[in-house]
Design a protein around this motif. Structure first.
Motif, PDB file in Angstrom:
ATOM      1  N   UNK A  66       6.961  19.090  21.983  1.00  0.00           N
ATOM      2  CA  UNK A  66       7.424  17.885  22.697  1.00  0.00           C
ATOM      3  C   UNK A  66       6.650  16.634  22.279  1.00  0.00           C
ATOM      4  N   UNK A  67       7.409  15.568  22.005  1.00  0.00           N
ATOM      5  CA  UNK A  67       6.809  14.286  21.661  1.00  0.00           C
ATOM      6  C   UNK A  67       6.198  14.214  20.281  1.00  0.00           C
ATOM      7  N   UNK A  68       6.384  15.257  19.475  1.00  0.00           N
ATOM      8  CA  UNK A  68       5.726  15.303  18.160  1.00  0.00           C
ATOM      9  C   UNK A  68       6.716  15.323  16.994  1.00  0.00           C
ATOM     10  N   UNK A  69       7.999  15.207  17.262  1.00  0.00           N
ATOM     11  CA  UNK A  69       9.009  15.388  16.220  1.00  0.00           C
ATOM     12  C   UNK A  69       9.858  14.134  16.078  1.00  0.00           C
ATOM     13  N   UNK A  70      10.115  13.737  14.828  1.00  0.00           N
ATOM     14  CA  UNK A  70      10.983  12.607  14.502  1.00  0.00           C
ATOM     15  C   UNK A  70      12.022  13.071  13.488  1.00  0.00           C
ATOM     16  N   UNK A  71      13.265  12.694  13.704  1.00  0.00           N
ATOM     17  CA  UNK A  71      14.329  12.952  12.738  1.00  0.00           C
ATOM     18  C   UNK A  71      14.564  11.688  11.929  1.00  0.00           C
ATOM     19  N   UNK A  72      14.102  11.691  10.679  1.00  0.00           N
ATOM     20  CA  UNK A  72      14.353  10.583   9.773  1.00  0.00           C
ATOM     21  C   UNK A  72      15.555  10.899   8.910  1.00  0.00           C
ATOM     22  N   UNK A  73      16.542   9.995   8.868  1.00  0.00           N
ATOM     23  CA  UNK A  73      17.791  10.267   8.156  1.00  0.00           C
ATOM     24  C   UNK A  73      18.110   9.145   7.164  1.00  0.00           C
ATOM     25  N   UNK A  74      18.894   9.497   6.147  1.00  0.00           N
ATOM     26  CA  UNK A  74      19.352   8.536   5.159  1.00  0.00           C
ATOM     27  C   UNK A  74      20.687   8.962   4.594  1.00  0.00           C
ATOM     28  N   UNK A  75      21.232   8.140   3.702  1.00  0.00           N
ATOM     29  CA  UNK A  75      22.581   8.396   3.173  1.00  0.00           C
ATOM     30  C   UNK A  75      22.595   9.323   1.971  1.00  0.00           C
ATOM     31  N   UNK A  76      21.415   9.720   1.457  1.00  0.00           N
ATOM     32  CA  UNK A  76      21.347  10.797   0.490  1.00  0.00           C
ATOM     33  C   UNK A  76      21.282  10.382  -0.971  1.00  0.00           C
TER      34      UNK A  76
END
Length: 335
Positions: free
Chosen positions: A101-111
């Motif tokens: 909890x509180x330690x995860x980030x989802x970083x996304x991009x177009x590839x």
């Protein structure tokens, strides 16, 4: 402090350069040496064939979370559009968020084509990739907030889909942007914006940061709501020549868009990169043997308004980098 956000310093875990077990050891050492975060790339194929690696980011993050206790960790970046259905991403990151909890980030991009085309995927133009990214983020957030989701988008759909194990605190989504459109989108809907260093002050100050602020204003948000994450390419060593030579593995970063357009094969990318002189390969990095000069160049990005600096070191001896940064660079930056 930048605005009302404290500065954070992270470590870029280069999945293109190191195998899963070795990379995990470096992620653990980053926490031990005082880094605040660890972000891992998500590649099916690396930039080089010889000596290249491509551990899967999702199981690797699970292992990193179990082996650490403090650092924030995430992807920089994952593409929730082709290799992964957005619903699968929603499920995976909900699980990670519940575990840590509180330690995860989802970083996304177009590839990137080199990670998708080998699976027989028809690679669309940027306009479609951007539209797919927007829709994917919307679907992921909908699945995290609702049950039995019927979603009919242009590119993705679900029928009565439910993510059964949602974390109490929703995982923040960061959007990567190298141009104004994606950067503006990050300002409108994301908890963070991700971009990379070494592209010239004018691009950040005149184009990207104004686009981010425009997106924030359009959504009637506060500036402090959006983390400004910059991957800073650095090569620091007490031997300046050695620091420059370390950049050779990442020569592909110095290729111009024209030089690498249409190249999806790591063997061909490696051939193009290896033909570059070290002056070119070092051009994308802050290469230095002096603490004061090194930190002064990093602070230029802080002055632009970046709040979260994630350091990417190119050399094979990551243990040495982490120790030197932990002992010399991070304390100087924090002071």
């Amino acid at each position: 402090m930048t605005g009302s956000r404290p500065l954070k310093f992270g470590y870029k875990a280069s999945a293109e350069q190191f195998g899963p077990s070795e990379l995990l050891r470096y992620g653990v050492q980053a926490e031990e040496h005082g880094f605040d975060s660890v972000f891992v790339s998500d590649h099916l194929q690396p930039w080089r064939h010889d000596g290249g690696h491509a551990p899967a980011a999702l199981p690797w993050l699970g292992a990193l979370g179990a082996a650490t206790s403090r650092i924030v960790m995430g992807t920089s970046v994952l593409t929730p559009s082709f290799r992964y259905h957005p619903a699968v991403v929603a499920q995976a990151f909900a699980t990670l968020g519940e575990l840590y909890p509180g330690r995860v980030i989802l970083g996304v991009g177009s590839g990137e084509a080199m990670n998708e085309k080998p699976l027989g995927i028809d690679w669309p133009e940027q306009k479609e990739r951007f539209a797919r990214l927007k829709e994917a983020v919307d679907l992921i957030q909908t699945l995290w907030r609702e049950d039995r989701v019927d979603y009919q988008g242009t590119y993705y759909s679900t029928e009565r889909a439910t993510i059964y194990d949602k974390p109490e605190v929703e995982v923040p989504i960061y959007i990567a942007g190298a141009g104004p459109a994606a950067t503006r989108l990050a300002g409108r809907i994301a908890r963070g914006w991700i971009t990379t260093s070494g592209k010239g002050r004018e691009l950040y100050v005149d184009t990207l940061i104004p686009a981010l602020e425009e997106g924030i204003d359009k959504a009637d948000r506060e500036d402090a709501e959006v983390d400004r994450l910059l991957e800073v390419k650095v090569s620091f060593d007490h031997d300046l020549e050695h620091a420059a030579e370390n950049t050779r593995f990442w020569g592909a970063l110095a290729l111009t868009p024209d030089e690498k357009t249409g190249v999806e094969d790591p063997v061909e990318m490696q051939r193009l990169a290896d033909a570059l002189p070290v002056e070119r390969t070092a051009s994308r990095f802050i290469v230095s043997d002096d603490v004061e000069e090194h930190t002064a160049r990093i602070r230029e990005y802080v002055d632009m308004g970046f709040t979260h600096l994630v350091f990417h070191a190119p050399g094979p001896d990551q243990e040495r980098f982490l120790r030197l940064y932990g002992e010399e660079i991070l304390p100087a930056l924090r002071s």
